[in-house]
Design an enzyme around this catalytic site. Structure first.
Site, PDB file in Angstrom:
ATOM      1  CD  GLU A   1      -2.737  -1.420   0.024  1.00 31.67           C
ATOM      2  OE1 GLU A   1      -2.980  -0.438  -0.716  1.00 31.67           O
ATOM      3  OE2 GLU A   1      -3.154  -2.570  -0.219  1.00 31.67           O
TER       4      GLU A   1
ATOM      5  CG  HIS B   1      -1.385   1.321  -4.316  1.00 31.81           C
ATOM      6  ND1 HIS B   1      -1.515   1.274  -5.688  1.00 31.81           N
ATOM      7  CD2 HIS B   1      -1.746   0.089  -3.867  1.00 31.81           C
ATOM      8  CE1 HIS B   1      -1.952   0.073  -6.060  1.00 31.81           C
ATOM      9  NE2 HIS B   1      -2.090  -0.666  -4.980  1.00 31.81           N
TER      10      HIS B   1
END
Length: 497
Positions: A264, A267
């Site tokens: 994550e 991202h």
């Protein structure tokens, strides 16, 4: 006002409504009470109706034409890109009936908590009615958008512009030709990698310290990136200065959290490094999901599971978990987190078996949209494909067809982006290494050289460049899956042979 000023005003207004929807989504998936979806669904339905009306009307159509003319006359490339992206969105959205657009937004708000409860209770039947409505709705949307194209191809294009079933089939066939025989060879070799020590008691407070350490190493400032907890880890961007990532903590599985944060965090880096001049426009956000997943898979795998990064990380792990890692070496840890072994859960799969998890979902989605598979038959089809592709028995639906959040969000056509993103990453790393020794820096915990390269190739552009141009910029040329297959062969040959 000039057409540019009018367009920017529209874009900022759309941004505000989307910000509100994003806050609702984040709340829904993190801290909202489990039986509170009705009120959020009401709010989202109203917001989506207003957003639809803002975008789809004769004034917007006229504005896009005027802004395009103004951009061409002035040579304003950014304005031209804003028109391009907003027109694509306008033309797709305008084809969907207004009432169906808002009803679908409401359905997804109700479906996500229903999925969470179904997964927690291992109760697919309770989620099936929601999924049936979602499948029917996205099929109708695909037909509205382009009734001359294969509906699943229309859905693929939503997440990876230009992706076709033919390209997917060729891509996965090439991966299958590498992965399946390599897995068989590893099994035949019979080399055992000990991972029993991973099943241990990993204190949650120390896992949270590890999350903070990974975020700091990635270069994620708490001033602009917060971390929360969710059933299925995700990243959500509100704007360039506010991106949230989530993870999940398991008492007996530290590695799951470690690589959720690493993934994550990739991202988040993308969203946090978009150029300021794109703020509040339709260009301020990551491009296709394949390019986005490339960033997350790069930091999770090409960095996070590399020998060099583990050399840097391992002393910190020993500091946080001295008892659990007392008899574990750096090499033990490297091999454990790269062990090639078919498993049930996609997000915890090793790099070699990961594409097989994506193939299962790709084939099931195609059959769902083509009407060859019904929702009620999903668990059976899922379990059969896991047996065929990964050689494992699925014990229950919570570890099978209910494990991913994507379908509850209406994101059918998303999954191929994960495998494509991994392949983009292999080629990007190969190209970057031609001029920069990034792994010598990574060995010291310095990711700035890699991040700067990715920022200049992709991050700063947001959606300014067309997706195929961004992919070429990222990969250093025309994309080829051979870099990915060679990477897998080289890495796992080194570990096992």
């Amino acid at each position: 006002m000039t057409a540019k000023e009018e367009l920017r005003k529209l874009e900022k207004t759309l941004y505000a409504y989307r910000y509100a929807n994003a806050v609702i989504d984040y709340d829904n998936e993190t801290v909202a009470p489990y039986d509170s979806s009705r009120g959020r669904a009401e709010a989202v339905e109203v917001l989506s109706r207003v957003e639809f009306d803002l975008l789809v009307n004769d004034r917007t159509a006229d504005l896009l034409n005027r802004a395009e003319k103004e951009a061409k006359e002035s040579g304003d490339e950014q304005l031209l890109a804003e028109v391009r992206e907003l027109r694509i969105e306008y033309e797709e959205t305008a084809k969907i009936p207004r009432d169906e657009y808002r009803a679908f937004s409401r359905l997804c708000q109700e479906s996500m908590p229903a999925w969470v409860r179904a997964k927690q209770n291992n109760d697919f039947d309770s989620f099936a009615p929601y999924l049936e409505k979602i499948v029917e709705s996205v099929k109708k949307q695909a037909e509205y958008i382009d009734d001359k194209k294969d509906p699943y191809e229309v859905l693929l294009n939503r997440f990876e512009r230009g992706l076709t079933i033919e390209k997917c089939d060729e891509f996965f066939a090439e991966l299958r030709e590498t992965v399946v025989p390599l897995l068989a060879k590893i099994k035949e070799k019979g080399r055992v990698i000990n991972t029993e020590w991973l099943d241990n008691d990993w204190p949650l407070d120390k896992q949270k310290e590890l999350s903070s350490f990974i975020m700091k190493t990635w270069g994620l400032s708490p001033a602009h990136c917060a971390i929360g907890e969710a059933e299925h880890p995700f990243t959500i961007n509100f704007n360039r200065n506010d991106v949230r990532i989530t993870t999940h903590y398991k008492q007996r599985d530290m590695v799951s959290n470690l690589y959720s944060v690493a993934h994550e965090g990739g991202h988040a880096l993308y969203e946090l490094n978009i150029a300021p001049e794109l703020d509040y426009t339709v260009l301020s956000g990551g491009s296709t999901m394949g390019i986005h997943e490339c960033q997350s898979r790069t930091f999770e795998n090409y960095v996070g599971r590399s020998r060099d990064f583990i050399h840097f990380l391992f002393p910190k792990l020993k500091e946080l978990f001295p008892t659990q890692l007392e008899s574990v070496t750096e090499d033990d840890f490297y091999k454990a987190v790269n062990k090639a072994e078919p498993g049930l859960i996609r997000t915890e799969a090793d790099e070699l078996t990961y594409p097989l998890h994506i193939m299962v979902r790709y084939e099931i989605e195609k059959d769902l949209i083509h009407g060859k598979l019904s929702v009620k038959d999903l668990p059976k089809a899922w379990n059969e494909k896991y047996k065929e592709y990964l050689g494992i028995e699925v014990p229950d639906d919570a570890h099978g067809v209910l494990q991913d959040i994507h379908w509850s969000q209406g994101s059918i056509g998303y999954f191929p982006s994960y495998a494509l993103g991994s392949a983009y990453g292999a080629q990007a790393i190969s190209d970057i290494q031609k001029t920069k020794d990034i792994y010598s820096d990574i060995r010291k915990g310095d990711l700035s050289s890699l991040s700067e390269e990715l920022k200049n190739r992709v991050w700063k552009y947001g959606c300014l460049k067309e997706p195929h141009r961004l992919a070429e910029s990222l990969c250093g040329g025309v994309f080829s899956p051979k870099y990915y297959t060679e990477y897998l062969k080289n890495k796992y040959s080194d570990i096992y042979f």
